[in-house]
Design an enzyme around this catalytic site. Structure first.
Site, PDB file in Angstrom:
ATOM      1  N   CYS A 112      35.393  43.033  59.081  1.00  0.00           N
ATOM      2  CA  CYS A 112      34.443  41.953  58.816  1.00  0.00           C
ATOM      3  C   CYS A 112      33.547  42.371  57.661  1.00  0.00           C
ATOM      4  CB  CYS A 112      33.549  41.715  60.035  1.00  0.00           C
ATOM      5  SG  CYS A 112      34.444  41.307  61.527  1.00  0.00           S
ATOM      6  N   LYS A 147      39.333  49.046  65.948  1.00  0.00           N
ATOM      7  CA  LYS A 147      40.582  48.535  65.367  1.00  0.00           C
ATOM      8  C   LYS A 147      40.640  48.774  63.866  1.00  0.00           C
ATOM      9  CE  LYS A 147      43.455  44.394  65.738  1.00  0.00           C
ATOM     10  NZ  LYS A 147      43.538  43.108  66.475  1.00  0.00           N
ATOM     11  N   ASN A 174      45.102  45.797  62.283  1.00  0.00           N
ATOM     12  CA  ASN A 174      44.737  44.405  62.098  1.00  0.00           C
ATOM     13  C   ASN A 174      45.670  43.828  61.016  1.00  0.00           C
ATOM     14  OD1 ASN A 174      43.240  41.971  62.248  1.00  0.00           O
ATOM     15  ND2 ASN A 174      41.431  43.145  62.823  1.00  0.00           N
ATOM     16  N   THR A 175      45.467  42.596  60.625  1.00  0.00           N
ATOM     17  CA  THR A 175      46.409  41.948  59.702  1.00  0.00           C
ATOM     18  C   THR A 175      46.305  42.503  58.276  1.00  0.00           C
ATOM     19  OG1 THR A 175      44.795  40.203  59.383  1.00  0.00           O
ATOM     20  CG2 THR A 175      46.515  39.788  60.998  1.00  0.00           C
TER      21      THR A 175
HETATM   22  C1  LIG Z   1      46.046  33.684  64.812  1.00  0.00           C
HETATM   23  C2  LIG Z   1      45.565  35.109  64.866  1.00  0.00           C
HETATM   24  C3  LIG Z   1      44.239  35.380  65.203  1.00  0.00           C
HETATM   25  C4  LIG Z   1      43.768  36.687  65.249  1.00  0.00           C
HETATM   26  N1  LIG Z   1      42.475  36.926  65.612  1.00  0.00           N
HETATM   27  C5  LIG Z   1      42.029  38.207  65.711  1.00  0.00           C
HETATM   28  C6  LIG Z   1      40.688  38.490  66.144  1.00  0.00           C
HETATM   29  O1  LIG Z   1      39.916  37.592  66.502  1.00  0.00           O
HETATM   30  N2  LIG Z   1      40.291  39.793  66.190  1.00  0.00           N
HETATM   31  C7  LIG Z   1      41.140  40.827  65.848  1.00  0.00           C
HETATM   32  O2  LIG Z   1      40.739  42.000  65.913  1.00  0.00           O
HETATM   33  N3  LIG Z   1      42.416  40.602  65.459  1.00  0.00           N
HETATM   34  C8  LIG Z   1      42.873  39.320  65.391  1.00  0.00           C
HETATM   35  N4  LIG Z   1      44.175  39.083  65.004  1.00  0.00           N
HETATM   36  C9  LIG Z   1      45.064  40.220  64.667  1.00  0.00           C
HETATM   37  C10 LIG Z   1      45.989  40.584  65.830  1.00  0.00           C
HETATM   38  O3  LIG Z   1      45.264  40.978  66.974  1.00  0.00           O
HETATM   39  C11 LIG Z   1      46.955  41.748  65.405  1.00  0.00           C
HETATM   40  O4  LIG Z   1      46.193  42.876  65.062  1.00  0.00           O
HETATM   41  C12 LIG Z   1      47.848  41.371  64.236  1.00  0.00           C
HETATM   42  O5  LIG Z   1      48.238  40.015  64.302  1.00  0.00           O
HETATM   43  C13 LIG Z   1      49.107  42.233  64.148  1.00  0.00           C
HETATM   44  O6  LIG Z   1      49.897  42.137  65.312  1.00  0.00           O
HETATM   45  P1  LIG Z   1      51.172  41.124  65.460  1.00  0.00           P
HETATM   46  O7  LIG Z   1      52.053  41.358  64.277  1.00  0.00           O
HETATM   47  O8  LIG Z   1      51.798  41.483  66.767  1.00  0.00           O
HETATM   48  O9  LIG Z   1      50.585  39.751  65.455  1.00  0.00           O
HETATM   49  C14 LIG Z   1      44.659  37.761  64.942  1.00  0.00           C
HETATM   50  C15 LIG Z   1      45.998  37.488  64.608  1.00  0.00           C
HETATM   51  C16 LIG Z   1      46.456  36.183  64.572  1.00  0.00           C
HETATM   52  C17 LIG Z   1      47.912  35.944  64.223  1.00  0.00           C
END
Ligand SMILES: Cc1cc2nc3c(=O)[nH]c(=O)nc-3n(C[C@H](O)[C@H](O)[C@H](O)COP(=O)(O)O)c2cc1C
Length: 300
Positions: A112, A147, A174-175
């Site tokens: 953030c 994270k 995270n993403t």
């Molecule tokens: C729609 C969406 C919303 C997300 N919201 C959050 C969030 O609020 N807080 C957070 O730490 N990560 C958030 N993430 C990240 C996921 O928790 C995760 O770290 C990331 O998507 C990678 O994992 P995956 O490939 O299995 O989705 C979000 C991901 C997606 C797709």
């Protein structure tokens, strides 16, 4: 269940046997309600998706009022994912969560912008990451997971700073920052321009970050990124993760995580492992101080 992909757990009650999950990380929770980013907020990409939800949530007070009593009745641990724009924001949210029945732990989303440092993300700066971790550590006795963002030059420095500041575990990743282009090609597609890439496309990045973080710190590492089948879980365990979260894949199949629990248990039983912990770290270097523990080895 990874934060942001499983709501507050209650939404999936009809579809998923919640109690069979290892734990649920709820949607990112902030001090005040947030309406999130302008639309469009999501788009599919090859092997994944981009999202720019922008931490839409009703704020910590409403989250507690709406969900805490339900969570307290579950045996599955609920970990509250916490976000903020200042150290004080994080501390204030965490203080309100402290001692509330039904809350098993905190996962700090530090990807953030830090208003106090001109919008620089907490997650990309070791001292900012350490500062927020230490402040939250002082404010809570709950298990504290922090994270990691993959959008950094060297994850080891950040991982060590967070561990030294008192985190109980790291979660990664995270993403991955990305954009898409709108039809007509006159502008980026997402209302926020930038989005976060998730899904199978990010798994190699997540594997690399977990591999490096697991060698950099002594605290446990929880893996996230592109899990869609048992082989992905086994890969993350092999590079040192002690637990695995599932995110984007839940949108296609909310029952996947429970199936993975069964498949992992069957895999261990077939091979005579009494615990999946036998599978952790098998692909890490055998000797200390291996090149991958020292610096970024990638040279194009
Ligand atoms: C729609 C969406 C919303 C997300 N919201 C959050 C969030 O609020 N807080 C957070 O730490 N990560 C958030 N993430 C990240 C996921 O928790 C995760 O770290 C990331 O998507 C990678 O994992 P995956 O490939 O299995 O989705 C979000 C991901 C997606 C797709």
């Amino acid at each position: 269940m990874a934060s942001g992909t499983f709501g507050y757990g209650v939404e999936y009650g009809e579809v998923v046997d919640i109690e069979r999950l290892g734990a649920i990380c709820c949607k990112g929770t902030t001090l005040k309600a947030r309406i999130g980013n302008p639309t469009p907020r999501v788009t599919e990409t090859p092997g994944g998706m981009l999202n720019s939800i922008g931490l839409q949530n009703p704020g910590v007070a409403a989250v507690l009022e709406k969900y805490a009593a339900t969570w307290a009745g579950w045996s599955v641990p609920v970990i509250v994912n916490v976000a903020g724009e200042s150290v004080q924001d994080y501390v204030e949210v965490v203080r309100r969560l402290e001692g509330v029945p039904g809350i098993a732990g905190i996962e700090l989303n530090i990807s953030c912008p830090n208003v106090g440092r001109g919008g620089l993300q907490f997650a990309i700066d070791p001292s900012a990451a350490a500062e927020v971790t230490a402040a939250v550590r002082r404010a809570t006795d709950l298990p504290l997971l922090v994270k990691l963002s993959p959008n950094v030059a060297d994850i080891r420095l950040i991982a060590r700073a967070i561990a030294d500041a008192g985190a109980d575990a790291l979660t990664a990743i995270n993403t991955v920052s990305g954009i898409a282009v709108a039809p007509g090609r006159t502008k980026p597609l997402l209302g926020n321009i930038y989005g976060g890439l998730s899904g199978p496309a990010v798994k190699p990045v997540a594997l690399r970050v977990v591999y490096e973080a697991a060698q950099a710190v002594k605290i446990p590492v929880v893996a996230i990124g592109g899990v869609t089948e048992l082989a992905d879980v086994l890969d993350f365990l092999a590079v040192g993760a002690v637990a695995v979260q599932v995110g984007t894949a839940i949108f296609a199949d909310p029952t996947l995580p429970v199936r993975l629990v069964d498949e992992l248990a069957a895999y261990c039983a077939e091979r005579g492992h009494r615990t999946f912990l036998d599978l952790v770290g098998t692909a890490l270097p055998k000797r200390a101080g291996a090149p991958s523990a020292k610096g970024v080895e990638y040279r194009p």
